[in-house]
Design an enzyme around this catalytic site. Sequence first.
Site, PDB file in Angstrom:
ATOM      1  N   PRO A  10      -1.955  63.925  21.175  1.00  0.00           N
ATOM      2  CA  PRO A  10      -2.091  64.445  19.822  1.00  0.00           C
ATOM      3  C   PRO A  10      -1.829  63.404  18.737  1.00  0.00           C
ATOM      4  CG  PRO A  10      -0.101  65.306  20.863  1.00  0.00           C
ATOM      5  CD  PRO A  10      -0.879  64.583  21.922  1.00  0.00           C
ATOM      6  N   ASN A  11      -2.617  63.534  17.703  1.00  0.00           N
ATOM      7  CA  ASN A  11      -2.533  62.751  16.471  1.00  0.00           C
ATOM      8  C   ASN A  11      -2.993  61.305  16.615  1.00  0.00           C
ATOM      9  OD1 ASN A  11      -1.523  64.925  14.874  1.00  0.00           O
ATOM     10  ND2 ASN A  11       0.435  64.643  15.904  1.00  0.00           N
ATOM     11  N   ARG A  18      -2.524  57.114   9.784  1.00  0.00           N
ATOM     12  CA  ARG A  18      -1.228  57.780   9.933  1.00  0.00           C
ATOM     13  C   ARG A  18      -0.116  56.748  10.080  1.00  0.00           C
ATOM     14  NH1 ARG A  18       1.294  60.077  15.227  1.00  0.00           N
ATOM     15  NH2 ARG A  18       3.171  61.029  14.400  1.00  0.00           N
ATOM     16  N   TYR A  23       2.355  52.431  13.094  1.00  0.00           N
ATOM     17  CA  TYR A  23       1.270  52.355  14.076  1.00  0.00           C
ATOM     18  C   TYR A  23       0.195  51.325  13.748  1.00  0.00           C
ATOM     19  CZ  TYR A  23       3.414  56.725  15.505  1.00  0.00           C
ATOM     20  OH  TYR A  23       4.315  57.679  15.910  1.00  0.00           O
ATOM     21  N   ASN A  79      -1.403  57.432  26.738  1.00  0.00           N
ATOM     22  CA  ASN A  79      -0.509  57.547  25.591  1.00  0.00           C
ATOM     23  C   ASN A  79      -0.418  59.029  25.263  1.00  0.00           C
ATOM     24  OD1 ASN A  79       0.792  57.630  23.140  1.00  0.00           O
ATOM     25  ND2 ASN A  79      -0.252  55.842  22.307  1.00  0.00           N
ATOM     26  N   ALA A  82       3.159  62.771  21.071  1.00  0.00           N
ATOM     27  CA  ALA A  82       4.346  63.628  20.986  1.00  0.00           C
ATOM     28  C   ALA A  82       4.576  64.450  22.247  1.00  0.00           C
ATOM     29  CB  ALA A  82       4.242  64.543  19.773  1.00  0.00           C
ATOM     30  N   GLU A 103       2.050  54.530  31.372  1.00  0.00           N
ATOM     31  CA  GLU A 103       2.342  55.165  30.088  1.00  0.00           C
ATOM     32  C   GLU A 103       2.390  54.067  29.020  1.00  0.00           C
ATOM     33  OE1 GLU A 103       6.017  57.736  28.098  1.00  0.00           O
ATOM     34  OE2 GLU A 103       6.082  57.200  30.214  1.00  0.00           O
ATOM     35  N   HIS A 105       2.883  53.266  24.688  1.00  0.00           N
ATOM     36  CA  HIS A 105       3.235  53.706  23.331  1.00  0.00           C
ATOM     37  C   HIS A 105       3.078  52.521  22.398  1.00  0.00           C
ATOM     38  CE1 HIS A 105       4.667  57.565  24.666  1.00  0.00           C
ATOM     39  NE2 HIS A 105       5.254  56.940  25.668  1.00  0.00           N
ATOM     40  N   ARG A 112      13.391  54.196  17.728  1.00  0.00           N
ATOM     41  CA  ARG A 112      13.099  55.247  16.764  1.00  0.00           C
ATOM     42  C   ARG A 112      14.080  56.404  16.922  1.00  0.00           C
ATOM     43  NH1 ARG A 112       6.942  56.409  16.634  1.00  0.00           N
ATOM     44  NH2 ARG A 112       7.595  57.423  14.713  1.00  0.00           N
TER      45      ARG A 112
END
Length: 151
Positions: A10-11, A18, A23, A79, A82, A103, A105, A112
């Site tokens: 998502p996103n 964003r 990012y 990725n 969330a 995985e 990111h 964070r």
Amino acid sequence: MTSVYVFNGPNLNLLGTREPEVYGTTTLADVETMCREECEGAGLELVFGQSNHEGQLIDWIQEAGAEVQAGRAIGAVFNPGAFTHTSVALHDAIEGVQLPVVEVHISNVHRREPFRHRSYVSPVARGIVVGFGVYGYVLALRGLRHAITAG
């Protein structure tokens, strides 16, 4: 030709606009181009997707797992966005089809907010790449290829 999958949660369709301070300004289309060039150089066919829907990601994981079992794919770079921090269902799907996953990111999630430190995907991933920006996708593709060919 053997395939490799790159899935985005998502996103990630909002990359480039964003939170560019987190990012960057590279778009998801740019990421796809980078991944396609990496795959072409390695003789792999790229299957690239993004979804804001958990069920769609699960369907793709199951599809990729079947392709790996049939010898037509090597695995996936994922990725989960969330969903990393919330989805037992994604964990179970990866584990259930024994999909080799790296995985990835874009940001260093460990620098964070504390809620981003927990991943439900990491325990079933072959490896994890975090904090290298969008170049992490290339590193993840290379790492996946190495893990599969090295045994």
